[in-house]
Design a protein around this motif. Structure first.
Motif, PDB file in Angstrom:
ATOM      1  N   ASN A  15       0.831  -1.210   0.000  1.00 29.25           N
ATOM      2  CA  ASN A  15       0.000   0.000   0.000  1.00 29.25           C
ATOM      3  C   ASN A  15       0.863   1.258   0.000  1.00 29.25           C
ATOM      4  O   ASN A  15       0.573   2.230  -0.699  1.00 29.25           O
ATOM      5  N   ALA A  16       1.934   1.242   0.790  1.00 29.83           N
ATOM      6  CA  ALA A  16       2.837   2.399   0.840  1.00 29.83           C
ATOM      7  C   ALA A  16       3.487   2.608  -0.530  1.00 29.83           C
ATOM      8  O   ALA A  16       3.602   3.746  -1.009  1.00 29.83           O
ATOM      9  N   ALA A  17       3.911   1.527  -1.178  1.00 28.98           N
ATOM     10  CA  ALA A  17       4.527   1.636  -2.497  1.00 28.98           C
ATOM     11  C   ALA A  17       3.510   2.149  -3.519  1.00 28.98           C
ATOM     12  O   ALA A  17       3.837   2.988  -4.372  1.00 28.98           O
ATOM     13  N   MET A  18       2.278   1.657  -3.404  1.00 29.15           N
ATOM     14  CA  MET A  18       1.216   2.096  -4.316  1.00 29.15           C
ATOM     15  C   MET A  18       0.903   3.576  -4.096  1.00 29.15           C
ATOM     16  O   MET A  18       0.734   4.327  -5.060  1.00 29.15           O
ATOM     17  N   ARG A  19       0.833   4.015  -2.841  1.00 23.94           N
ATOM     18  CA  ARG A  19       0.582   5.429  -2.537  1.00 23.94           C
ATOM     19  C   ARG A  19       1.692   6.313  -3.111  1.00 23.94           C
ATOM     20  O   ARG A  19       1.428   7.373  -3.665  1.00 23.94           O
ATOM     21  N   GLU A  20       2.923   5.860  -2.969  1.00 24.37           N
ATOM     22  CA  GLU A  20       4.064   6.609  -3.501  1.00 24.37           C
ATOM     23  C   GLU A  20       3.981   6.698  -5.022  1.00 24.37           C
ATOM     24  O   GLU A  20       4.225   7.752  -5.610  1.00 24.37           O
ATOM     25  N   GLN A  21       3.602   5.605  -5.674  1.00 23.04           N
ATOM     26  CA  GLN A  21       3.471   5.591  -7.127  1.00 23.04           C
ATOM     27  C   GLN A  21       2.350   6.526  -7.580  1.00 23.04           C
ATOM     28  O   GLN A  21       2.527   7.303  -8.529  1.00 23.04           O
ATOM     29  N   VAL A  22       1.210   6.483  -6.899  1.00 19.65           N
ATOM     30  CA  VAL A  22       0.086   7.354  -7.247  1.00 19.65           C
ATOM     31  C   VAL A  22       0.473   8.819  -7.015  1.00 19.65           C
ATOM     32  O   VAL A  22       0.177   9.695  -7.832  1.00 19.65           O
ATOM     33  N   SER A  23       1.150   9.080  -5.904  1.00 15.52           N
ATOM     34  CA  SER A  23       1.589  10.444  -5.611  1.00 15.52           C
ATOM     35  C   SER A  23       2.537  10.957  -6.694  1.00 15.52           C
ATOM     36  O   SER A  23       2.425  12.099  -7.149  1.00 15.52           O
ATOM     37  N   SER A  24       3.451  10.108  -7.126  1.00 16.90           N
ATOM     38  CA  SER A  24       4.391  10.480  -8.184  1.00 16.90           C
ATOM     39  C   SER A  24       3.644  10.739  -9.489  1.00 16.90           C
ATOM     40  O   SER A  24       3.950  11.702 -10.207  1.00 16.90           O
ATOM     41  N   MET A  25       2.667   9.912  -9.796  1.00 15.17           N
ATOM     42  CA  MET A  25       1.881  10.103 -11.017  1.00 15.17           C
ATOM     43  C   MET A  25       1.093  11.405 -10.951  1.00 15.17           C
ATOM     44  O   MET A  25       1.011  12.137 -11.944  1.00 15.17           O
ATOM     45  N   ASP A  27       1.891  14.108  -9.224  1.00 18.16           N
ATOM     46  CA  ASP A  27       2.855  15.198  -9.385  1.00 18.16           C
ATOM     47  C   ASP A  27       3.196  15.397 -10.860  1.00 18.16           C
ATOM     48  O   ASP A  27       3.250  16.527 -11.351  1.00 18.16           O
ATOM     49  N   GLY A  28       3.426  14.306 -11.562  1.00 20.08           N
ATOM     50  CA  GLY A  28       3.720  14.385 -12.988  1.00 20.08           C
ATOM     51  C   GLY A  28       2.556  14.964 -13.778  1.00 20.08           C
ATOM     52  O   GLY A  28       2.745  15.784 -14.680  1.00 20.08           O
ATOM     53  N   LEU A  29       1.346  14.568 -13.407  1.00 19.69           N
ATOM     54  CA  LEU A  29       0.157  15.080 -14.080  1.00 19.69           C
ATOM     55  C   LEU A  29       0.018  16.579 -13.845  1.00 19.69           C
ATOM     56  O   LEU A  29      -0.305  17.334 -14.774  1.00 19.69           O
ATOM     57  N   GLN A  30       0.291  17.025 -12.619  1.00 21.03           N
ATOM     58  CA  GLN A  30       0.216  18.459 -12.333  1.00 21.03           C
ATOM     59  C   GLN A  30       1.262  19.235 -13.128  1.00 21.03           C
ATOM     60  O   GLN A  30       0.978  20.318 -13.661  1.00 21.03           O
ATOM     61  N   ARG A  31       2.472  18.697 -13.254  1.00 23.57           N
ATOM     62  CA  ARG A  31       3.517  19.348 -14.057  1.00 23.57           C
ATOM     63  C   ARG A  31       3.091  19.417 -15.519  1.00 23.57           C
ATOM     64  O   ARG A  31       3.224  20.457 -16.167  1.00 23.57           O
ATOM     65  N   GLN A  32       2.582  18.308 -16.037  1.00 27.42           N
ATOM     66  CA  GLN A  32       2.157  18.277 -17.438  1.00 27.42           C
ATOM     67  C   GLN A  32       0.984  19.228 -17.683  1.00 27.42           C
ATOM     68  O   GLN A  32       0.917  19.880 -18.727  1.00 27.42           O
ATOM     69  N   THR A  33       0.079  19.324 -16.726  1.00 30.69           N
ATOM     70  CA  THR A  33      -1.057  20.237 -16.863  1.00 30.69           C
ATOM     71  C   THR A  33      -0.579  21.684 -16.910  1.00 30.69           C
ATOM     72  O   THR A  33      -1.051  22.480 -17.720  1.00 30.69           O
ATOM     73  N   ALA A  34       0.385  22.019 -16.072  1.00 30.97           N
ATOM     74  CA  ALA A  34       0.948  23.375 -16.080  1.00 30.97           C
ATOM     75  C   ALA A  34       1.658  23.652 -17.407  1.00 30.97           C
ATOM     76  O   ALA A  34       1.506  24.736 -17.996  1.00 30.97           O
ATOM     77  N   GLN A  35       2.419  22.675 -17.897  1.00 32.45           N
ATOM     78  CA  GLN A  35       3.102  22.838 -19.181  1.00 32.45           C
ATOM     79  C   GLN A  35       2.092  22.993 -20.320  1.00 32.45           C
ATOM     80  O   GLN A  35       2.298  23.795 -21.236  1.00 32.45           O
ATOM     81  N   LEU A  36       1.013  22.226 -20.245  1.00 32.57           N
ATOM     82  CA  LEU A  36      -0.028  22.316 -21.264  1.00 32.57           C
ATOM     83  C   LEU A  36      -0.668  23.699 -21.261  1.00 32.57           C
ATOM     84  O   LEU A  36      -0.888  24.294 -22.314  1.00 32.57           O
ATOM     85  N   ARG A  37      -0.960  24.232 -20.072  1.00 28.68           N
ATOM     86  CA  ARG A  37      -1.536  25.581 -19.990  1.00 28.68           C
ATOM     87  C   ARG A  37      -0.602  26.612 -20.611  1.00 28.68           C
ATOM     88  O   ARG A  37      -1.032  27.498 -21.347  1.00 28.68           O
ATOM     89  N   GLU A  38       0.694  26.501 -20.306  1.00 29.91           N
ATOM     90  CA  GLU A  38       1.672  27.435 -20.868  1.00 29.91           C
ATOM     91  C   GLU A  38       1.740  27.303 -22.389  1.00 29.91           C
ATOM     92  O   GLU A  38       1.785  28.309 -23.106  1.00 29.91           O
TER      93      GLU A  38
END
Length: 170
Positions: A15-25, A27-38
């Protein structure tokens, strides 16, 4: 054989590994969304400018290819027939629209590299690329449209505007 405590520890670790993976995903989605807006903002702010090959007309367009400004050379009305000037406007507007499209495409191009499509993730899913309509192609420069008249070859180098108020007409 593992007991209940060992099984519980194993599930907690997963569960901890899965939470870390989801959290990383996320974060990546938020970065990509910001890049897309720009990139979208840059694409929407793109403008194009072009001058006709005869130098008579300069046209500026916005990202949608809508003319926002035009300029005529000082000699445009003195040395050109209306048909030639119309062709110059068309040529410059089409070139400016191509310029704006190229700038808008360049703004979003980095986001389109190495992006998986739905079929890559889910077999039998529709492709997102097929759902997004492509921009219509612009005619090549100096290609008359089917609605335009045949080009007039005369050039009014000696064109002198006639005023209806000139004394020699009366």
């Amino acid at each position: 054989m593992t007991g209940p405590d060992g099984r519980k520890a194993e599930l907690e670790a997963r569960n901890a590994a899965m939470r870390e993976q989801v959290s990383s995903m996320l974060d990546g989605l938020q970065r990509q969304t910001a890049q897309l807006r720009e990139a979208q903002a840059s694409a929407l702010a793109a403008t194009g400018e072009a001058t006709s090959s005869d130098g008579l007309v300069t046209v500026r367009v916005n990202a949608a290819g809508v003319v926002t400004d035009t300029a005529l050379s000082p000699s445009a009305l003195r040395t050109s027939a209306p048909e030639k000037l119309a062709r110059s406007f068309t040529e410059a507007a089409q070139s400016a629209a191509r310029d704006a499209r190229a700038r808008a495409d360049a703004a979003v191009a980095p986001l389109q590299e190495n992006v998986p499509d739905l079929p890559d993730l889910f077999p039998d899913a529709p492709s997102l690329a097929q759902l997004i309509p492509s921009a219509p192609e612009l005619p090549e420069p100096n290609t008359p449209s089917s609605a335009s008249k045949a080009p007039v070859e005369e050039d009014w180098d000696d064109f002198e505007p006639r005023s209806r108020f000139r004394k020699d007409r009366w």
